[in-house]
Design a protein around this motif. Structure first.
Motif, PDB file in Angstrom:
ATOM      1  N   ASP A   1      49.014 -21.680 -13.543  1.00  0.00           N
ATOM      2  CA  ASP A   1      48.649 -20.424 -12.882  1.00  0.00           C
ATOM      3  C   ASP A   1      48.174 -20.649 -11.453  1.00  0.00           C
ATOM      4  OD1 ASP A   1      49.324 -18.939 -15.090  1.00  0.00           O
ATOM      5  OD2 ASP A   1      47.292 -18.846 -15.891  1.00  0.00           O
TER       6      ASP A   1
ATOM      7  N   ARG B   1      48.454 -14.018 -21.817  1.00  0.00           N
ATOM      8  CA  ARG B   1      49.451 -14.077 -20.740  1.00  0.00           C
ATOM      9  C   ARG B   1      50.818 -14.519 -21.244  1.00  0.00           C
ATOM     10  NH1 ARG B   1      46.459 -16.254 -15.169  1.00  0.00           N
ATOM     11  NH2 ARG B   1      45.026 -14.470 -14.981  1.00  0.00           N
TER      12      ARG B   1
ATOM     13  N   LEU C   1      42.412 -16.166 -12.267  1.00  0.00           N
ATOM     14  CA  LEU C   1      41.850 -16.717 -13.494  1.00  0.00           C
ATOM     15  C   LEU C   1      40.517 -16.080 -13.836  1.00  0.00           C
ATOM     16  CD1 LEU C   1      42.720 -20.501 -13.080  1.00  0.00           C
ATOM     17  CD2 LEU C   1      43.839 -18.822 -14.568  1.00  0.00           C
ATOM     18  N   GLU C   2      39.792 -15.613 -12.813  1.00  0.00           N
ATOM     19  CA  GLU C   2      38.516 -14.946 -13.030  1.00  0.00           C
ATOM     20  C   GLU C   2      38.424 -13.728 -12.121  1.00  0.00           C
ATOM     21  OE1 GLU C   2      35.159 -18.123 -14.246  1.00  0.00           O
ATOM     22  OE2 GLU C   2      35.961 -18.407 -12.225  1.00  0.00           O
TER      23      GLU C   2
ATOM     24  N   VAL D   1      42.861 -16.079 -22.754  1.00  0.00           N
ATOM     25  CA  VAL D   1      43.603 -15.551 -21.604  1.00  0.00           C
ATOM     26  C   VAL D   1      45.019 -16.113 -21.588  1.00  0.00           C
ATOM     27  CG1 VAL D   1      43.776 -15.595 -19.081  1.00  0.00           C
ATOM     28  CG2 VAL D   1      41.586 -15.079 -20.167  1.00  0.00           C
TER      29      VAL D   1
ATOM     30  N   GLU E   1      46.163 -23.029 -16.990  1.00  0.00           N
ATOM     31  CA  GLU E   1      45.501 -22.677 -15.734  1.00  0.00           C
ATOM     32  C   GLU E   1      46.057 -23.488 -14.567  1.00  0.00           C
ATOM     33  OE1 GLU E   1      41.286 -22.891 -16.187  1.00  0.00           O
ATOM     34  OE2 GLU E   1      41.181 -21.013 -17.332  1.00  0.00           O
TER      35      GLU E   1
ATOM     36  N   LEU F   1      43.521  -9.120 -11.980  1.00  0.00           N
ATOM     37  CA  LEU F   1      43.717  -9.787 -13.259  1.00  0.00           C
ATOM     38  C   LEU F   1      44.774 -10.880 -13.183  1.00  0.00           C
ATOM     39  CD1 LEU F   1      41.982  -7.405 -14.215  1.00  0.00           C
ATOM     40  CD2 LEU F   1      43.412  -7.272 -16.255  1.00  0.00           C
ATOM     41  N   ASP F   2      45.456 -10.999 -12.037  1.00  0.00           N
ATOM     42  CA  ASP F   2      46.363 -12.126 -11.832  1.00  0.00           C
ATOM     43  C   ASP F   2      45.579 -13.410 -11.595  1.00  0.00           C
ATOM     44  OD1 ASP F   2      48.676 -10.580 -12.084  1.00  0.00           O
ATOM     45  OD2 ASP F   2      48.661 -10.044  -9.959  1.00  0.00           O
TER      46      ASP F   2
ATOM     47  N   LYS G   1      48.279  -7.628 -18.385  1.00  0.00           N
ATOM     48  CA  LYS G   1      47.533  -8.488 -17.478  1.00  0.00           C
ATOM     49  C   LYS G   1      46.190  -8.844 -18.107  1.00  0.00           C
ATOM     50  CE  LYS G   1      49.429  -7.460 -12.914  1.00  0.00           C
ATOM     51  NZ  LYS G   1      49.058  -7.296 -11.497  1.00  0.00           N
ATOM     52  N   SER G   2      45.788 -10.085 -17.904  1.00  0.00           N
ATOM     53  CA  SER G   2      44.559 -10.530 -18.535  1.00  0.00           C
ATOM     54  C   SER G   2      43.854 -11.561 -17.671  1.00  0.00           C
ATOM     55  CB  SER G   2      44.865 -11.135 -19.914  1.00  0.00           C
ATOM     56  OG  SER G   2      43.684 -11.537 -20.555  1.00  0.00           O
ATOM     57  N   SER G   3      42.539 -11.536 -17.722  1.00  0.00           N
ATOM     58  CA  SER G   3      41.712 -12.507 -17.017  1.00  0.00           C
ATOM     59  C   SER G   3      40.358 -12.545 -17.715  1.00  0.00           C
ATOM     60  CB  SER G   3      41.576 -12.126 -15.543  1.00  0.00           C
ATOM     61  OG  SER G   3      40.860 -13.123 -14.831  1.00  0.00           O
ATOM     62  N   ARG G   4      39.423 -13.239 -17.121  1.00  0.00           N
ATOM     63  CA  ARG G   4      38.076 -13.231 -17.676  1.00  0.00           C
ATOM     64  C   ARG G   4      37.065 -12.924 -16.572  1.00  0.00           C
ATOM     65  NH1 ARG G   4      39.363 -18.761 -17.304  1.00  0.00           N
ATOM     66  NH2 ARG G   4      37.709 -20.060 -16.417  1.00  0.00           N
TER      67      ARG G   4
END
Length: 435
Positions: free
Chosen positions: A388, A341, A271-272, A337, A385, A268-269, A308-311
């Motif tokens: 990130d 974050r 981006l996808e 996202v 992004e 989840l670190d 933690k978050s992602s897609r």
């Protein structure tokens, strides 16, 4: 550190490289005394607390000098060894931390520090630690510590080894500082973008149209851009929980449907999220509450590593440890996202649980979010992004530097790799003077 010392080195024990010290002096009850501690895993000595002399006993604290070694008896097995640096001169240590003076005619303190930081030392501490109670079971005695083996190169070679490893450590420290700077810069930039938008100080503002209770991206926000809205997240995205198919059914597992679990939280670190450690079968989905969620579903870790978050890069299911959001046409997944974050302080506030911290599903149903136009959302997400991506690259560089440092330390401290004489020669005069 090897069975047989390399050519030109001396097989010795820690007692040959250092001696137990107890530098006691009268206590001034009106004076302030700086007391040291030791961090785990080779991170060294640090200023733990400052106390007035009244209440301290001269029998219980010792004065330290630069080049001294201290360790924590109870946590030596976790690498709690430290070298006292020049910046800690004039400090003291309580007698719970054994104090040793380096024998400067035999060992260079910086070389000794690298030996103490090596995993082999904490492994030996674990093997030698004794005790019968829950508090004392891991205590390492001074006698056992001084019995540890050490292979000693000539002083010039010790200093050369310390210099080379120190140069790599400086690069690691520079990398860490750069990452911290980029993270801080991202936070400041995104705070502006997520509360004022792309126009920032030029944006026409209006008062918050409603009370912002849950989901705040920053404190003390009273106005938002005039063309933004404050909406319940469930109005613009569908909340989905995850589920775990029965572990007792072998035919539920090992299929081709990715299933996101706690084992995948590091992903989840990114981006996808593309790959998962486990997959389930259609039968596992059909016979559980798990659902296959569409590509671009925003996944949020609500237990363990909360926040933690992602897609999702492709359709997948998740365990119940995640809250998942299928965004509607007015909400960009990439924007959501970045909002998630940025909300670390809010997630910390919303966690509950006495044993394991978590955010319960009813909380997610009450989250509110600032909603710019979809075009502005995407531009804000692009900025986040970009940060990130840069942070991820710098963390990969840091990881490589750390791995190289560890591998190089293993080879140099064992003598399997020897430094060129041209590097060692620079230290021979100093070594001769110290001897």
């Amino acid at each position: 550190m090897s069975v047989e010392a390399p050519k030109g080195w001396t097989a010795a024990r820690f007692r040959d490289a250092m001696r137990l010290e107890q530098r006691r002096e009268p206590i001034d009850p009106t004076r302030s005394y700086k007391l040291l501690g030791v961090r785990w895993y080779g991170n060294g000595a640090f200023l733990r607390e400052e106390r007035i002399g009244e209440g301290l006993s001269a029998q219980h604290i010792y004065r330290v000098q630069p080049g001294d070694v201290i360790y924590n008896r109870l946590f030596a097995w976790k690498g709690s060894f430290g070298l006292v640096g020049d910046d800690l001169a004039g400090c003291y240590v309580s007698n719970e931390f054994p104090l040793f003076a380096a024998r400067l005619d035999r060992v260079d303190p910086q070389f000794l520090l690298r030996v103490l930081q090596h995993p082999r030392t904490s492994e030996r501490a674990d093997a030698f630690s004794t005790g019968t109670t829950s508090i004392s079971r891991n205590r390492l005695s001074e006698e056992d510590f001084l019995h540890f083996p050490i292979d000693l190169p000539p002083l010039a070679e010790q200093r050369a080894i310390a210099e080379v490893l120190g140069a790599v450590e400086e690069a690691i420290a520079t990398s860490e500082a750069l990452i911290a700077t980029i993270v801080d810069t991202k936070h400041a930039t995104m705070r502006e973008l997520l509360t004022r938008g792309l126009r920032r100080e030029r944006a026409p503002m209006k008062p918050l149209p409603a009370r912002w209770v849950l989901g705040r991206v920053a404190e003390a926000i009273t106005h938002i851009p005039a063309d933004w809205n404050l909406v319940a997240l469930t109005k613009v995205a569908k909340l989905e929980s995850g589920h775990t198919p029965s572990r007792d059914k072998a035919d539920y597992w090992g299929g081709e449907i990715p299933w996101l679990s706690l084992a995948d939280t590091d992903a989840l670190d990114l981006l996808e999220v593309d790959q998962t450690s486990q997959c389930v079968t259609p039968k596992g989905i059909d016979n559980s509450s798990a659902r296959i969620l569409p590509k671009d579903t925003v996944v949020f870790s609500r237990t363990a590593t909360v926040g933690k978050s992602s897609r999702m890069k492709r359709p997948m299911a998740t365990s119940q440890d995640f809250a998942n959001w299928v965004c509607g046409p007015t909400l960009s997944p990439a924007y959501l996202v970045q909002v998630f974050r940025h909300m670390k302080r809010e997630w910390d506030r919303l966690q509950e649980g006495s044993t394991h911290q978590t955010i319960y599903m009813p909380v997610f149903k009450k989250l509110q979010i600032l909603l710019p136009s979809i075009a502005e959302q995407q531009k804000i997400a692009d900025v986040g992004e970009a940060f990130d991506i840069r942070i991820a690259k710098e963390r990969e560089t840091h990881k490589t530097l750390t791995q190289n440092r560890d591998a190089l330390a293993q080879e140099l401290l064992s003598g399997r790799v020897r430094l060129p004489d041209s590097i060692i020669a620079r230290h021979r005069d100093k070594a001769g003077q110290a001897a």
